[in-house]
Design an enzyme around this catalytic site. Structure first.
Site, PDB file in Angstrom:
ATOM      1  N   GLU A 139      28.610  29.414  54.139  1.00 10.56           N
ATOM      2  CA  GLU A 139      28.362  29.837  52.764  1.00 10.56           C
ATOM      3  C   GLU A 139      26.885  29.975  52.412  1.00 10.56           C
ATOM      4  O   GLU A 139      26.525  30.836  51.625  1.00 10.56           O
ATOM      5  CB  GLU A 139      29.027  28.847  51.798  1.00 10.56           C
ATOM      6  N   SER A 410      62.106  52.431  25.341  1.00 12.18           N
ATOM      7  CA  SER A 410      63.034  52.288  24.216  1.00 12.18           C
ATOM      8  C   SER A 410      63.253  50.846  23.788  1.00 12.18           C
ATOM      9  O   SER A 410      63.819  50.597  22.736  1.00 12.18           O
ATOM     10  CB  SER A 410      64.385  52.912  24.571  1.00 12.18           C
TER      11      SER A 410
END
Length: 762
Positions: A139, A410
């Site tokens: 990292e 709908s």
């Protein structure tokens, strides 16, 4: 008065102003003279430092420009830094994300947890050296050297990504990633990256390097609902982070980049491949030799098999977000960060919802070209009994039940009909189903035909498109007879009513809004429908029923502290709407959703090009919404709300009502027993008809396939007889009966489609 005035007053006034003018001129002249003398002295003094010729252009001009640009840059940086530093205004910034929540179901059984696990239980010096080295090597190798932003690492990542034509390396330091975890979101924007950089520098100023690394190891998300390496070690390897081996440490360090993609309980090969990359990083960084990592390469880590652990992860994510918002409402003096929360979830209903969606997609997803679904089951007080946010949480944590906005088709029409009833219409009011246009937009019914004069009950049962549009115009004319655009006024009234029901979606004003073109979420839609069986009272969706501290002290309770129901519409209007919507299930487009002996009402919804298919319905006990579609908005293969959504709703609600006292729906009553043939169809989920007008999913096992299986069985029996030299029938297997699909089209499917009259017919 005249006698007391001096005769020379005019000359005196003139002399006064002349004197004043002279004094002003003299002062200005003296000031200018003084300034000029000062400037000449300054120029004489500065001439001593004059640099000419090449020295001026080599040294003086660049320094001057640098000073100017530097000052401008400082002003710009201060402007950009203000939004970032606002994030740190909270004095309790270090605990903003420091929540540890254990969740119980509605009956008090543990079902999972979220938040930071074992936050301070392991000091940094107790973490294995290999775990820290693996993290730093992968990292941020220069973590202890930079000031929060790794300039060299960022430049290297930019070059690598430019050469690869895509994102191959990340340039964020550990401090930047911690800043994002503590203060920011995961959105990929320039603004977020700028804020992240400023916050990283701020963290470096406030904390030591070891404190930053400790926070990063404790706060990073590691997949599987776990935060921090210790929580991940317990989840994946069933051990403390203190005890992980080199291969396990490499697998954990590989999760920081993409915890979902490399989670070993979901994709073990990918996790091992990523761990091998971490081992390479350890060697490249000089932290270990190839001989030291050789054993870890030959013996990769094994993760605990958690495939059979059915954790309602979509629900828990939603509950954790709700809990974080709830904690923000607690008094500032309240410092507790560990909670035990009892949720409204019913694990039996949750399991039934997950199974129903998976079964439908597994059998018919390919035939219907549908890949995703979502559902929410709610109590009539808004408590969420079940939530499914997608087909596979491991593949995608995006919660389609909460965060996805989709057109309801709908299924939005009940809000329109409710508005009409509030404005003088009745279920038996007649509206002419005929051509109508708003501007250059003219809605069409299914088949481009019209039914003439119909009642509102008939219109909602057959899902006619023209009628809601005409109702929006009539509502506007009734409220503002002289309005130049009555349809716009009517749509505003419809939105107002939808807001009363609890819909918080934007609902922009468009001519097609009355037939469901505006987007809503499954969660809001499901809970809004609870207003109908709730005698017109709208409720707030919630998952949290009770909050206690880790010591068992009661902090918050929904029935005592939560928002109370609000009377959205009169009870008689809610009863009329329930009566109208019950016809949709009993004789309309949603007959698959009918429950034997349980009162049911609802509305189907299908959008243009069959991109979304819905069924939203309710009983006297629960409300439930089901959605099917695709994440990329691609069309399905003519899937309607009356097909898989209605069938899924039926299966879920059948399980939800097991052992529950069935309540009536005001306006519908206690329901009716279905005819025997419909009960048989519902139980078998099959139909003998094969439609010619509409394509549908083929049977799972064809007649030819069944014959092949019978022949294979006979061959196996013959082989067994030969081997055992026996004619005994003990070893014979019963022959499988030829069958059709476990969920083929029901007998009334052709009738449903024959009665359809709108593109958004469901």
């Amino acid at each position: 008065m005249v006698q007391n005035t001096p005769s020379n007053w005019k000359s005196r006034i003139r002399n006064f102003f002349l004197d004043l003018d002279a004094r002003i001129d003299s002062s200005l002249f003296s000031s200018a003279k003084g300034i000029r003398e000062l400037y000449e002295r300054y120029s004489t003094f500065m001439d001593r430092f004059y640099v000419g010729r090449w020295k001026r252009w080599v040294f003086i001009e660049p320094l001057s420009e640098a000073a100017t640009l530097g000052l401008g840059g400082l002003v710009l940086m201060l402007t950009l830094a203000i939004p970032a530093f606002r994030e740190t205004a909270d004095e309790d910034w270090l605990k903003k994300s420091d929540l540890a929540v254990s969740f119980l179901d509605r009956y008090g059984n543990p079902i999972g947890s979220r938040g930071i696990k074992h936050n301070d239980s392991i000091p940094l010096e107790d973490f294995p050296d290999v775990l820290i080295k693996a993290t730093l090597a992968t990292e941020d190798r220069r973590f202890y050297e930079h000031f929060g932003i790794d300039i060299a690492g960022t430049a290297r990542a930019l070059v690598t990504n430019a050469q690869a034509g895509g994102v191959r390396q990340g340039g964020s330091s550990i401090t930047q990633q911690l800043a994002k975890n503590l203060f920011l979101s995961n959105e990929r924007t320039i603004e977020r990256k700028v804020n992240e950089a400023f916050l990283a520098v701020w963290l470096e100023w406030r904390l030591t390097k070891n404190e930053i690394l400790k926070l990063y190891l404790d706060r990073a998300y590691m997949g599987g609902g776990t935060f921090g390496v210790d929580g991940a070690a317990h989840f994946y390897f069933n051990k403390s982070a203190r005890d992980v081996t080199l291969s396990e440490a490499a697998m954990l360090a590989g999760l920081f980049k993409a915890p979902t993609k490399y989670a070993p309980h979901i994709n073990l090969p990918a996790a091992r491949a990523r761990a091998n990359v971490v081992l390479d990083n350890l060697v490249d960084a000089g932290f270990m030799t190839e001989g030291q990592v050789f054993g870890a390469r030959r013996n990769p880590a094994f993760a605990v098999d958690r495939r059979d652990e059915a954790s309602p992860n979509y629900y828990l994510d939603y509950a954790f977000d709700e809990m974080r918002k709830l904690v923000d409402t607690f008094p500032k003096s309240y410092t507790e960060r560990v909670f035990v929360v009892r949720l409204a979830i019913d694990t039996n209903v949750q399991k039934a919802a997950e199974d129903a969606i998976e079964n439908q997609l597994r059998q018919f997803g390919r035939d219907y070209h549908a890949t995703q679904a979502a559902t929410v089951v709610s109590d009539l007080d808004g408590g969420i009994r079940a939530m499914v946010g997608g087909r596979d949480y491991g593949a995608s944590q995006f919660n389609r039940a909460v965060d996805a906005y989709r057109q309801p088709g709908s299924s939005f029409k009940p809000y329109v009909y409710t508005t009409a009833l509030l404005n003088g219409f009745t279920p038996n009011s007649i509206v002419v189903d005929g051509p109508v246009c708003i501007g250059n937009w003219c809605p069409q019914n299914y088949g481009h035909s019209y039914s003439g004069a119909v009642t509102l009950t008939q219109a909602i049962t057959r899902s006619i498109n023209v009628v809601p549009v005409k109702l929006s115009i009539a509502i506007g004319q009734k409220n503002e007879p002289k309005a130049p655009n009555p349809a716009k006024v009517g749509r505003a009234k419809i939105v107002e009513v939808a807001r009363r029901f609890g819909l918080k979606a934007p609902l922009p004003d468009t001519p097609s809004m009355p037939i469901g073109s505006d987007e809503v979420t499954v969660l809001e839609h499901a809970v809004a429908y609870a207003t109908f069986p709730n005698r017109g009272k709208s409720v707030t969706p919630h998952s949290v029923l009770e909050v206690r501290t880790g010591a068992g002290d009661l902090v918050w309770r929904w029935d005592r502290d939560g928002p109370k129901p609000r009377q959205a519409i009169p009870p008689n209007i809610a009863a009329d709407m329930a009566g109208m919507m019950s016809h949709v299930v009993s004789e309309g487009t949603a007959r698959r959703a009918a429950l034997d002996g349980i009162p049911t009402a609802g509305k189907t919804g299908t959008t243009n090009a069959y991109r979304d298919a819905w069924f939203v319905g309710y009983t006297g006990n629960f409300s439930c919404a089901v959605w099917y579609g695709n994440d990329d908005y691609s069309p399905t293969n003519r899937m309607t709300g009356g097909s898989l959504p209605a069938q899924t709703w039926h299966d879920i609600m059948l399980a939800a009502h097991q052992g529950v006292e069935v309540r009536e729906i005001p306006g519908v009553g206690m329901g009716q027993k279905l005819p025997p043939e419909r009960v048989a169809n519902a139980q078998a989920n099959a139909a003998p008809k094969v439609l010619e007008t509409k394509p549908g999913p083929p049977p799972v096992l064809t007649k030819r396939g069944a014959d092949i299986l019978v022949r294979v069985e006979k061959l196996l029996d013959d082989a067994a007889r030969t081997a055992n030299k026996s004619t005994a029938d003990d070893g014979k297997q019963p022959k499988p009966a030829s069958s059709t699909s476990a969920l083929a089209f029901p007998q009334n499917y052709a009738e449903e489609n024959a009665n359809a009259s709108a593109p958004r017919k469901n």
